[in-house]
Design an enzyme around this catalytic site. Structure first.
Site, PDB file in Angstrom:
ATOM      1  N   ASN A 112       0.800  -1.025  -0.046  1.00 56.45           N
ATOM      2  CA  ASN A 112      -0.040  -0.048  -0.130  1.00 56.45           C
ATOM      3  C   ASN A 112       0.871   1.361  -0.127  1.00 56.45           C
ATOM      4  OD1 ASN A 112      -2.864   0.272  -0.275  1.00 56.45           O
ATOM      5  ND2 ASN A 112      -3.101  -0.506   1.839  1.00 56.45           N
ATOM      6  N   GLU A 171      -6.231  -6.801   5.437  1.00 57.03           N
ATOM      7  CA  GLU A 171      -5.805  -7.709   4.461  1.00 57.03           C
ATOM      8  C   GLU A 171      -6.029  -9.005   4.723  1.00 57.03           C
ATOM      9  OE1 GLU A 171      -4.107  -5.539   6.302  1.00 57.03           O
ATOM     10  OE2 GLU A 171      -2.127  -6.332   6.612  1.00 57.03           O
TER      11      GLU A 171
END
Ligand code: MG
Length: 309
Positions: free
Chosen positions: A184, A220
């Site tokens: 990310n 996640e």
């Protein structure tokens, strides 16, 4: 102008063939598909098989009347959400009220008024569609389009109860994307979201039975529920998940352990016995996942319930 949005399948259950014919003549031009049954038993069978969008149900039928038929349809999980409109005589107030009491959503009256019947049927089809959409939105994770945490809780509870009865092991796989924070930070959030979507779809494709469940646990983290599955079999599923993701070759230059996105998995299976709870299974799988990460990630760890707690 035809309104295709209103298309749907209507099941008419009525012992009078003339009534069925009249209803077909009214609803068919409105873009609706009509199937029919001449008694309650056949009606329930057709409903289970065809899963119509709405049922028109005659009250006065020999043997099983409309109320009993409605009761059985509402008691069956497969058919209970299908809206039922009763067919009553115009001034039959008592039956109209009773129809609502047993789970009907509305009624249409004989003699039939075509415009009123179409209006009532279409109104309830639209309401049902909105209801279905809401239920879907409540159960699905908006980003990845797989079931969300809320749905996971519901399914785990249900499968745990089933496993209590069958005394077959229930398996859980907890899955974590390795170094997702680095992904990310390095590629940006839009790319991170795309990665989550691809992983979710890959995991969902990696299970084969319709009773298997894959959902987003949060962030996640993903989770799979595998009914009637031993740790050995669950391990194979986890391996398939890793392999299928590896095939995608999602680049991850910010990962310290390789060039592509990888997964860590914790596997656990339990056969419910007294004094065990679904949370125990979550704890076992979670602890195994923690171990997989501690061991260096990109691996599967099987929990050993005998070392626990
Ligand atoms: Mg009748």
């Amino acid at each position: 102008m035809q309104n295709y949005q209103n298309d749907g399948v209507i099941l008419v259950i009525d012992d009078d063939q003339n009534n069925i014919r009249v209803i077909i003549d009214i609803l068919k031009p409105a873009g609706l598909t009509i199937i029919s049954a001449r008694n309650g038993q056949m009606g329930i069978k057709r409903a289970l098989f065809a899963l119509p969008d709405l049922i028109l149900l005659d009250i006065m039928m020999p043997q099983m009347d409309g109320f009993e038929t409605c009761h059985l349809l509402k008691a069956n999980p497969t058919t209970q959400a299908i809206p039922i409109l009763f067919i009553t005589a115009l001034n039959d107030e008592e039956n109209k009220v009773k129809g609502f009491e047993v789970g009907g959503v509305d009624y249409i009256t004989k003699p039939f008024s075509a415009r009123e019947m179409v209006a009532r049927v279409k109104t309830h089809l639209n309401l049902k569609r909105k209801q279905d959409l809401l239920e879907r939105l409540v159960a699905i994770d908006g980003l990845t389009e797989i079931p969300n945490r809320r749905q996971f809780d519901t399914v785990l509870e249900k499968e745990w109860k089933r496993a209590q009865q069958t005394q077959k092991p229930l398996a859980l796989i907890m899955i974590d994307i390795d170094y997702f924070k680095q992904f990310n930070d390095g590629y940006g959030h839009p790319a991170g979201d795309e990665c989550l979507r691809k992983v979710a779809q890959t995991l969902a494709k990696s299970v084969q039975r319709c009773s298997d469940f894959v959902g987003r646990y949060g962030g996640e983290e993903f989770v799979a529920i595998l009914p009637e599955t031993s740790t050995d079999l669950a391990l194979k599923v986890a391996k398939r998940m890793q392999d299928n993701l590896a095939d995608l070759r999602l680049h991850h230059v910010f990962s310290p352990i390789g060039d592509y996105v990888t997964l860590s998995c914790g596997v656990a299976a339990l056969t419910p016995i007294p004094e065990t709870y679904p949370q125990d299974l979550i704890k076992l799988a979670d602890r195994a996942l923690y171990q997989a990460k501690a061991n260096g990630r990109n691996q599967i760890v099987i929990s050993n319930p005998f070392n626990w707690p």
